[in-house]
Write an enzyme that holds these catalytic residues in place. Structure first.
Site, PDB file in Angstrom:
ATOM      1  N   LYS A  22       0.845  -1.208   0.000  1.00  0.00           N
ATOM      2  CA  LYS A  22       0.000   0.000   0.000  1.00  0.00           C
ATOM      3  C   LYS A  22       0.875   1.250   0.000  1.00  0.00           C
ATOM      4  CE  LYS A  22      -3.856  -2.124   2.356  1.00  0.00           C
ATOM      5  NZ  LYS A  22      -4.329  -2.624   3.643  1.00  0.00           N
TER       6      LYS A  22
ATOM      7  N   GLN B  71      -5.008  -1.466   9.626  1.00  0.00           N
ATOM      8  CA  GLN B  71      -4.917  -2.804   9.037  1.00  0.00           C
ATOM      9  C   GLN B  71      -5.543  -3.843   9.966  1.00  0.00           C
ATOM     10  OE1 GLN B  71      -3.749  -3.418   5.971  1.00  0.00           O
ATOM     11  NE2 GLN B  71      -3.905  -5.641   6.102  1.00  0.00           N
TER      12      GLN B  71
ATOM     13  N   ASP C 237     -11.511   2.917   3.875  1.00  0.00           N
ATOM     14  CA  ASP C 237     -11.838   1.480   3.854  1.00  0.00           C
ATOM     15  C   ASP C 237     -13.354   1.257   3.761  1.00  0.00           C
ATOM     16  OD1 ASP C 237      -9.912  -0.534   3.877  1.00  0.00           O
ATOM     17  OD2 ASP C 237      -9.451  -0.260   5.999  1.00  0.00           O
TER      18      ASP C 237
HETATM   19  N1  GUN Z   1      -6.741  -6.594   5.899  1.00  0.00           N
HETATM   20  C1  GUN Z   1      -6.805  -7.238   4.709  1.00  0.00           C
HETATM   21  N2  GUN Z   1      -7.367  -6.448   3.770  1.00  0.00           N
HETATM   22  C2  GUN Z   1      -7.690  -5.290   4.384  1.00  0.00           C
HETATM   23  C3  GUN Z   1      -8.291  -4.074   3.935  1.00  0.00           C
HETATM   24  O1  GUN Z   1      -8.686  -3.915   2.773  1.00  0.00           O
HETATM   25  N3  GUN Z   1      -8.422  -3.101   4.866  1.00  0.00           N
HETATM   26  C4  GUN Z   1      -8.004  -3.263   6.164  1.00  0.00           C
HETATM   27  N4  GUN Z   1      -8.181  -2.253   6.994  1.00  0.00           N
HETATM   28  N5  GUN Z   1      -7.456  -4.373   6.604  1.00  0.00           N
HETATM   29  C5  GUN Z   1      -7.284  -5.372   5.717  1.00  0.00           C
END
Ligand code: GUN
Length: 283
Positions: free
Chosen positions: A54, A98, A121
């Site tokens: 990311k 995350q 998100d």
């Molecule tokens: N863990 C795995 N994929 C994601 C996501 O798209 N957002 C978040 N916050 N955690 C994740």
């Protein structure tokens, strides 16, 4: 194999490039780049890989990446204090905590604390409610990416029969809401559905997000169906989707591979949501 492959990797690269193209105009108008803050608590290796990826793609799009890596022993109070700080920071347009968080932390309380207008998100209940009621807000990145792939392949989705498999807040439920908003007739099924083949036999669109390797069999599908496989299951060291790919590819009209299908769309949609958040905040 008769199905066409849906190349999510290529589509995601195109989407990231389109987002990147719009960043200079934002920066020229505001004197700053859009900013995305990512919070990682603990050492989960899969999460660390996601977060690194990311950060890299955020920078490649010309945006500002703020990474906060906290120890696995971080307290709820410390994490909430960081979220408050990011909520108040004018350079931060998007906040992503995350998941999963270490077991001693209350994920719901943390997600609830994020400013809904920075919730790129789309996990805050405000944004889930906005999606459910048709108001503008933030849509979770994975189902948003699935919808983009479906519209790219099928055009107008009006009237199509769609079956979503999986009822999570992150994929299944928002996916069903998005397809409903596009005038599909949506059936939301899950691991406890009694007769899944009965529903799939009529489905023009199948989105599988149930978290079980090879759960959906080719012979259950309607010939020509468009199949989006959200599953990422590790089996004997290899990645497998929720759909039995070989069986499905001989029946479906189009299918996403795993890997290289839905996966790359998630980060691309995150960057898109961050740019949208930045524009909305600058009003
Ligand atoms: N863990 C795995 N994929 C994601 C996501 O798209 N957002 C978040 N916050 N955690 C994740």
């Amino acid at each position: 194999m008769s199905a066409e492959l849906i190349d999510g990797k290529a589509f995601a690269a195109g989407l990231r490039a389109r987002v990147a193209q719009q960043v200079p105009a934002f920066a020229a108008a505001t004197g700053r780049a859009p900013g995305l803050a990512v919070v990682l608590v603990g050492e989960d290796p899969a999460s660390a890989v996601y977060v690194r990826s990311k950060g890299k793609m955020t920078c490649e799009a010309g945006m500002e990446s703020f990474e906060h890596r906290l120890s696995a022993e971080t307290s709820q109070e410390e994490l909430i204090a960081l979220v408050d700080q990011l909520n108040a920071d004018p350079a931060v347009d998007g906040i992503l905590v995350q998941l999963p968080l270490p077991g001693h932390l209350d994920s719901e309380a943390v997600l609830l604390r994020i400013d809904p207008d920075k919730d790129v998100d789309g996990f805050h209940p405000f944004n889930a409610g906005r999606l459910a009621t048709g108001l503008p807000g933030f849509v979770p990145c994975t189902p948003l990416g699935c919808l983009m792939l479906l519209e790219d392949r099928l055009g107008d989705l009006t009237g199509l029969d769609a079956v979503v498999i999986g009822r999570s807040n992150i994929v299944g439920k928002p996916m069903a809401a998005l397809l409903t908003a596009k005038s599909c007739t949506v059936t939301l099924t899950h691991s406890r559905t009694r007769n899944l083949p009965h529903y799939l036999a009529h489905a023009d669109i199948v989105v599988a997000a149930v978290g079980r390797a090879d759960f959906v069999k080719g012979e259950w599908l309607k010939p020509g169906a468009t199949v989006i496989d959200v599953g990422i299951n590790r089996v004997d060291g290899a990645l497998r989707g929720d759909v039995d790919f070989a069986g499905a590819a001989s029946v479906a009209g189009a299918i996403t591979p795993v890997p290289g299908g839905v996966g790359p769309m998630t980060i691309a949609c995150l960057l898109r949501n961050t740019l949208v958040a930045a524009h909305r905040r600058e009003g």
